[in-house]
Design an enzyme around this catalytic site. Structure first.
Site, PDB file in Angstrom:
ATOM      1  CB  ALA A  56      -0.989   0.019   1.160  1.00 56.57           C
ATOM      2  CG  ASP A  57       3.713   4.314   1.371  1.00 59.44           C
ATOM      3  OD1 ASP A  57       3.557   5.049   0.370  1.00 59.44           O
ATOM      4  OD2 ASP A  57       4.228   4.712   2.429  1.00 59.44           O
TER       5      ASP A  57
END
Length: 364
Positions: free
Chosen positions: A212-213
């Protein structure tokens, strides 16, 4: 709940290293962080490390941090260039430290991670091949994470986590911080598009655990023998959550667009790498444009909000804004049909050329 970023001094870092890890620092310097505090530490006994001190809010959830470290270790064991944690001399991977950093006595979680060499993507000129490899790597990471086993995996179901793309409609609560800027109208429209075109199709997205990043600051590269770069590190698992494969792709495209002179082309190259491993279904394809825009709006709005809460960290927090606002306007003005045409044609062409080269070289 206000999140307090820790403010440990170098002398406190020396004390932590000696007391917890029985290591004597020969070199210490701070590393940038969005919400935590990171230090590069070289030890006299040998070895290079990153001492990570989590912010006060995230420090209240040690189970989540334990899952994140297990994910890093699991990926490392399966050939991915991730950090691993060094235990304290008593065998703990996480230490809880109480200290007053100016907000009263707080508990902070402390981890010691291996240091990975390399430059962040933000410091190099990205090539089409590297963007392809980033898309490929992102898909492989998520596929591998589906095999992760941990007794507390349920903590990744972070339904109220504002950085979860499923919570894009919650960005409405932050819109006023734009105070009438032209961007405000675009963000409002993107949130509406998310609600009308993405939410109804989310049931067709394929679920998974995502990093997610995978940003321009969380992917490390080193020069390779061909004069280009190879991926040498994947760092910062603090955003891990239970989401969807398509979210990871959208996030990766958004961040890679920030580092390219012709950002619209980037989506097709990252997409090509992704689909060489994990092809999208029709609903995922149809929502990709709005999801990438949602990522931009999320990053721009929440960064602006976090600067209002932590003005001393403005330079790092606003790193997306430098190019992000311009790209959002460009994406929005071009429109879904035109952008998708560029992305999907570029992806198809790149994958056709890649297959041809592999067939010609005999590697297929």
């Amino acid at each position: 709940m206000k999140r307090h970023q820790p403010k440990f001094s170098q002398s406190q870092v020396v004390e932590l290293m000696q007391r917890l890890y029985r290591l004597t620092p020969s070199e210490i310097h701070s590393l940038p962080s969005y919400k935590d505090q990171n230090f590069y530490v070289a030890a006299s006994e040998g070895g290079e490390y990153v001492l990570k001190i989590l912010n006060s809010q995230d420090s209240k959830n040690p189970a989540l941090t334990d899952v994140q470290m297990s994910a890093m270790s699991f990926l490392h064991q399966n050939g991915f260039p991730t950090q691993t944690a060094r235990p304290t001399f008593t065998g703990q991977l996480i230490s809880q430290e109480e200290i007053d950093c100016g907000y009263g006595c707080q508990t902070y979680l402390v981890l010691l991670l291996t240091y990975l060499p390399g430059n962040t993507i933000s410091k190099i000129s990205v090539t089409p091949q590297l963007l392809y490899e980033i898309g490929k790597m992102a898909a492989k990471v998520d596929i591998m994470l589906q095999e992760l086993e941990h007794p507390h995996l349920s903590v990744l179901q972070r339904d109220n986590y504002i950085w979860n793309l499923s919570n894009t409609p919650l960005l409405e609560a932050y819109i006023d911080i734009l105070d009438g800027e032209p961007l405000q109208k675009v963000v409002t429209s993107v949130i509406h598009q998310y609600q009308t075109s993405v939410t109804p199709k989310r049931c067709n997205f394929r679920k998974c655990t995502i990093h997610a990043d995978l940003s321009d600051l969380n992917i490390l590269v080193q020069p390779d023998e061909s004069g280009g770069h190879r991926i040498s590190g994947i760092i910062d698992f603090g955003g891990m959550n239970s989401g969807y494969f398509i979210y990871e792709l959208a996030i990766s495209i958004m961040f890679m667009m920030l580092e390219h002179q012709t950002p619209i082309e980037v989506g097709g190259l990252v997409l090509a790498g992704w689909e060489s491993v994990f092809p999208l279904n029709e609903s995922e394809k149809d929502c990709l444009y709005v999801l990438v825009l949602s990522c931009f709006c999320q990053s721009l709005l929440l960064s602006r909000y976090n600067v209002s809460q932590n003005p001393e960290n403005e330079e790092y927090l606003m790193s997306t804004s430098k190019n992000g606002i311009r790209i959002v306007h460009q994406l929005w003005e071009l429109g879904k049909e035109e952008v998708e045409k560029v992305w999907f044609q570029t992806a198809a062409q790149f994958n056709d050329e890649d297959k041809h080269e592999r067939r010609y070289s005999g590697s297929e």
